[in-house]
Scaffold this active site. Structure first.
Site, PDB file in Angstrom:
ATOM      1  N   LYS A  31       0.830  -1.212   0.000  1.00  0.00           N
ATOM      2  CA  LYS A  31       0.000   0.000   0.000  1.00  0.00           C
ATOM      3  C   LYS A  31       0.867   1.267   0.000  1.00  0.00           C
ATOM      4  O   LYS A  31       2.073   1.203   0.251  1.00  0.00           O
ATOM      5  CB  LYS A  31      -0.943  -0.060   1.208  1.00  0.00           C
ATOM      6  CG  LYS A  31      -1.986  -1.193   1.126  1.00  0.00           C
ATOM      7  CD  LYS A  31      -2.886  -1.187   2.355  1.00  0.00           C
ATOM      8  CE  LYS A  31      -4.016  -2.204   2.228  1.00  0.00           C
ATOM      9  NZ  LYS A  31      -4.909  -2.161   3.425  1.00  0.00           N
ATOM     10  N   TYR A  73     -12.598  -1.793  -3.329  1.00  0.00           N
ATOM     11  CA  TYR A  73     -13.085  -1.944  -1.954  1.00  0.00           C
ATOM     12  C   TYR A  73     -14.607  -1.815  -1.849  1.00  0.00           C
ATOM     13  O   TYR A  73     -15.128  -1.493  -0.785  1.00  0.00           O
ATOM     14  CB  TYR A  73     -12.403  -0.926  -1.047  1.00  0.00           C
ATOM     15  CG  TYR A  73     -10.999  -1.334  -0.631  1.00  0.00           C
ATOM     16  CD1 TYR A  73     -10.785  -2.465   0.167  1.00  0.00           C
ATOM     17  CD2 TYR A  73      -9.883  -0.592  -1.016  1.00  0.00           C
ATOM     18  CE1 TYR A  73      -9.506  -2.843   0.562  1.00  0.00           C
ATOM     19  CE2 TYR A  73      -8.601  -0.966  -0.625  1.00  0.00           C
ATOM     20  CZ  TYR A  73      -8.421  -2.095   0.163  1.00  0.00           C
ATOM     21  OH  TYR A  73      -7.154  -2.468   0.567  1.00  0.00           O
ATOM     22  N   ASN A 101      -2.093   0.099   7.026  1.00  0.00           N
ATOM     23  CA  ASN A 101      -1.555  -1.176   7.506  1.00  0.00           C
ATOM     24  C   ASN A 101      -0.673  -1.905   6.496  1.00  0.00           C
ATOM     25  O   ASN A 101      -0.586  -3.131   6.489  1.00  0.00           O
ATOM     26  CB  ASN A 101      -2.687  -2.071   8.017  1.00  0.00           C
ATOM     27  CG  ASN A 101      -3.709  -2.371   6.940  1.00  0.00           C
ATOM     28  OD1 ASN A 101      -3.569  -1.923   5.805  1.00  0.00           O
ATOM     29  ND2 ASN A 101      -4.717  -3.145   7.287  1.00  0.00           N
ATOM     30  N   HIS A 138      -2.096  -5.348   1.548  1.00  0.00           N
ATOM     31  CA  HIS A 138      -3.390  -6.008   1.334  1.00  0.00           C
ATOM     32  C   HIS A 138      -3.169  -7.478   1.030  1.00  0.00           C
ATOM     33  O   HIS A 138      -2.180  -7.840   0.400  1.00  0.00           O
ATOM     34  CB  HIS A 138      -4.121  -5.366   0.147  1.00  0.00           C
ATOM     35  CG  HIS A 138      -5.323  -6.157  -0.305  1.00  0.00           C
ATOM     36  ND1 HIS A 138      -6.550  -6.035   0.307  1.00  0.00           N
ATOM     37  CD2 HIS A 138      -5.474  -7.106  -1.273  1.00  0.00           C
ATOM     38  CE1 HIS A 138      -7.401  -6.875  -0.275  1.00  0.00           C
ATOM     39  NE2 HIS A 138      -6.781  -7.528  -1.237  1.00  0.00           N
ATOM     40  N   GLU A 149      -9.554  -9.920  -7.802  1.00  0.00           N
ATOM     41  CA  GLU A 149      -8.587  -8.857  -7.482  1.00  0.00           C
ATOM     42  C   GLU A 149      -7.362  -8.903  -8.395  1.00  0.00           C
ATOM     43  O   GLU A 149      -6.825  -7.860  -8.770  1.00  0.00           O
ATOM     44  CB  GLU A 149      -8.179  -8.968  -6.008  1.00  0.00           C
ATOM     45  CG  GLU A 149      -9.327  -8.610  -5.068  1.00  0.00           C
ATOM     46  CD  GLU A 149      -8.999  -8.771  -3.597  1.00  0.00           C
ATOM     47  OE1 GLU A 149      -9.864  -8.464  -2.760  1.00  0.00           O
ATOM     48  OE2 GLU A 149      -7.866  -9.196  -3.273  1.00  0.00           O
TER      49      GLU A 149
HETATM   50  O1  CDP Z   1      -7.173  -5.801   4.799  1.00  0.00           O
HETATM   51  P1  CDP Z   1      -7.984  -6.759   5.637  1.00  0.00           P
HETATM   52  O2  CDP Z   1      -8.664  -7.826   4.812  1.00  0.00           O
HETATM   53  O3  CDP Z   1      -7.188  -7.329   6.770  1.00  0.00           O
HETATM   54  O4  CDP Z   1      -9.132  -5.885   6.354  1.00  0.00           O
HETATM   55  P2  CDP Z   1     -10.587  -5.452   5.832  1.00  0.00           P
HETATM   56  O5  CDP Z   1     -11.517  -5.602   6.976  1.00  0.00           O
HETATM   57  O6  CDP Z   1     -10.929  -6.144   4.555  1.00  0.00           O
HETATM   58  O7  CDP Z   1     -10.421  -3.897   5.563  1.00  0.00           O
HETATM   59  C1  CDP Z   1      -9.828  -3.423   4.373  1.00  0.00           C
HETATM   60  C2  CDP Z   1      -8.917  -2.275   4.724  1.00  0.00           C
HETATM   61  O8  CDP Z   1      -9.687  -1.186   5.241  1.00  0.00           O
HETATM   62  C3  CDP Z   1      -7.896  -2.558   5.835  1.00  0.00           C
HETATM   63  O9  CDP Z   1      -6.763  -3.271   5.399  1.00  0.00           O
HETATM   64  C4  CDP Z   1      -7.552  -1.152   6.299  1.00  0.00           C
HETATM   65  O10 CDP Z   1      -6.641  -0.490   5.415  1.00  0.00           O
HETATM   66  C5  CDP Z   1      -8.916  -0.461   6.203  1.00  0.00           C
HETATM   67  N1  CDP Z   1      -9.634  -0.471   7.484  1.00  0.00           N
HETATM   68  C6  CDP Z   1      -9.736   0.725   8.209  1.00  0.00           C
HETATM   69  O11 CDP Z   1      -9.230   1.758   7.777  1.00  0.00           O
HETATM   70  N2  CDP Z   1     -10.389   0.748   9.421  1.00  0.00           N
HETATM   71  C7  CDP Z   1     -10.966  -0.367   9.918  1.00  0.00           C
HETATM   72  N3  CDP Z   1     -11.606  -0.329  11.081  1.00  0.00           N
HETATM   73  C8  CDP Z   1     -10.881  -1.573   9.197  1.00  0.00           C
HETATM   74  C9  CDP Z   1     -10.209  -1.592   7.982  1.00  0.00           C
HETATM   75 MG    MG Z   2     -10.152  -7.656   3.394  1.00  0.00          MG
END
Ligand code: CDP
Ligand code: MG
Length: 138
Positions: free
Chosen positions: A10, A50, A113, A116, A127
Site C-alpha cells: 500500500k 473496496y 496497515n 493487502h 482482485e
Molecule cells: O485488509 P484486511 O482484509 O485485513 O481488512 P478489511 O476488513 O478487509 O479492511 C480493508 C482495509 O480497510 C484494511 O486493510 C484497512 O486499510 C482499512 N480499514 C480501516 O481503515 N479501518 C478499519 N476499522 C478496518 C479496515
Molecule cells: Mg479484506
C-alpha cells in the site's frame, strides 16, 4: 484450496521505502511472483476494489489512503495462497498482529496497515484481474 492471491504494498509502504523488505519476506515465505507493477490507483479503481466496504465508516478514508501515492500490486502463487499470505501479513490491526508478521513490522495502525491480502480464492481471482491482464501474468 486455490494457489493464487493478490497482495498490494500500500502507499504507506512505498513512501517509507519498505518495498524491498516486504518483497523479501514474501519470497522467503515461498511465494512465487506471477505479476508485479507500480501504479497510482485512481479513486474509481480504489472505490471499485473496496466496494464490499462501501457502507463502512472508513470507506472514504480508505479510498483516499489508497490513492495517496503509488502502490505495488503483486499476483502471488503458493499452495493455499490466500490463507498462507494472510498468515504472513497478520491481523488487520498491527496492534493485534503476531510478532514477525508484515503488519506487525511495518504497519502504522489498522488503517495504514502496509499491505493487502485477498480473503478468498474467489476474491483473489477478481482482485488479480482488477490489476493484471493475462499478458502481465507469467
Ligand atoms: O485488509 P484486511 O482484509 O485485513 O481488512 P478489511 O476488513 O478487509 O479492511 C480493508 C482495509 O480497510 C484494511 O486493510 C484497512 O486499510 C482499512 N480499514 C480501516 O481503515 N479501518 C478499519 N476499522 C478496518 C479496515
Ligand atoms: Mg479484506
Amino acid at each position: 484450496m486455490g494457489n493464487k492471491t493478490l497482495a498490494i504494498l500500500k502507499p504507506d509502504s512505498v513512501k517509507k521505502n519498505y518495498i524491498g523488505d516486504i518483497v523479501k519476506m514474501i519470497l522467503a515465505a515461498g511465494f512465487k511472483i506471477k505479476g508485479m507493477k507500480m501504479i497510482k490507483m485512481t479513486p474509481e479503481s480504489a472505490k471499485l476494489f473496496y466496494l464490499v466496504h462501501k457502507d463502512r465508516p472508513f470507506y472514504n478514508d480508505l479510498v483516499e489512503y489508497m490513492t495517496s501515492g503509488p502502490c505495488v500490486p503483486i499476483a502471488l502463487e503458493k499452495e493455499n495462497a490466500v490463507a498462507e499470505f494472510r498468515k504472513l501479513i497478520g491481523a488487520t490491526d498491527p496492534a493485534q498482529a503476531e510478532e514477525g508478521t508484515v503488519r506487525k513490522l511495518y504497519a502504522k495502525d489498522k488503517a495504514e496497515n502496509a499491505v493487502h491480502g485477498s480473503d478468498s480464492d474467489e476474491n483473489a481471482a477478481i482482485e488479480i484481474a482488477h490489476f493484471f491482464s493475462t499478458q502481465e501474468l507469467v
